[in-house]
Design an enzyme around this catalytic site. Sequence first.
Site, short mmCIF file in Angstrom:
data_model
loop_
_atom_site.label_atom_id
_atom_site.label_comp_id
_atom_site.label_asym_id
_atom_site.label_seq_id
_atom_site.Cartn_x
_atom_site.Cartn_y
_atom_site.Cartn_z
N SER A 1 0.74 -1.34 0.05
CA SER A 1 0.06 0.09 0.02
C SER A 1 0.72 1.30 -0.08
CB SER A 1 -0.96 -0.24 1.09
OG SER A 1 -0.25 -0.11 2.38
N HIS B 1 -2.52 -3.25 -6.10
CA HIS B 1 -2.96 -2.86 -4.78
C HIS B 1 -4.25 -2.75 -4.83
CE1 HIS B 1 -3.51 0.41 -1.49
NE2 HIS B 1 -3.59 -0.62 -0.98
N GLU C 1 -5.48 -0.24 -7.74
CA GLU C 1 -4.43 0.51 -8.22
C GLU C 1 -3.34 -0.32 -9.03
OE1 GLU C 1 -3.94 4.60 -5.43
OE2 GLU C 1 -3.19 2.71 -4.47
N ASN D 1 -3.80 6.20 -0.81
CA ASN D 1 -3.26 6.37 0.65
C ASN D 1 -2.39 7.57 0.68
OD1 ASN D 1 -4.32 3.96 2.15
ND2 ASN D 1 -2.65 2.77 1.17
#
Length: 291
Positions: A119, A140, A152, A190
Amino acid sequence: MAIERVGIVGAGQMGNGIAHVFAVAGYDVLLTDVSQDALDRAVALIDRNLTRQVSKDLIDDAAKNAAMKRIVTTAKLTDLGQTDLIIEAATERETIKQAIFEDLLPHLKQDTILTSNTSSISITRLASRTDRPERFMGFHFMNPVPIMQLVELIRGIATDEPTFRACEAVVARLGKTSTASEDFPAFIVNRILMPMINEAIYTLYEGVGSVQSIDTSLKLGANHPMGPLELADFIGLDTCLAIMNVLHDGLADTKYRPCPLLTKYVEAGWLGRKSQRGFYDYRGDTPVPTR
């Protein structure tokens, strides 16, 4: 690049969800973990989650049974060497991820694509420790994997176009949506989400609001489905701290400094739902704020 056999490293929260969606999409899945108990728990959880999907008419019994038959487990990491695509979903620690890829390298097919579900950790740096940086990228998934629609895709500096397109096609076959991110700390989701959570923790730390008032404010005032502190508990406070440290170290900006209260909770072992205590106490029938 024809991808039919997929190897997944790590049978935890993310790994079992990834195995679930690949099996439903018709891929043969080989799932590995250092713990046989973790593998057994993962298979049982996948079975329960598939049964829940059947009850909601999302899939039928035949699809569930076919998916379960496609999942094979092994405690031997090197068994994954003959798969077409490997997704590493181990603990969010770079040294562990590097060791996994180093152990895999001598056993891989020449055209196997390596990916990481990290992440936040640098894809370029992980790829540079392998023999195939051009066939390495970030893959991800969001948690919980069977429900969340986004993946992702992160290119390292050496990732080639055929590898990216092959992974993009895999995401489409899973019935999910992919976004392309450059390889900078924490990528897109994130990079935006974790500072918001960290700021919510600062808001608690500085006494601006209680756990309940902060979460209620964001749910009703910003129309978020979960409050930021409730979401932090769901993600895992150790994971939140790890990502904030990656942002702080990688971008060298004080706005990414992890809140001291987040660090204290992790030091206490209060990691959220998985440890039964975080910003909420989950040991009773109803979660109770801990501050």
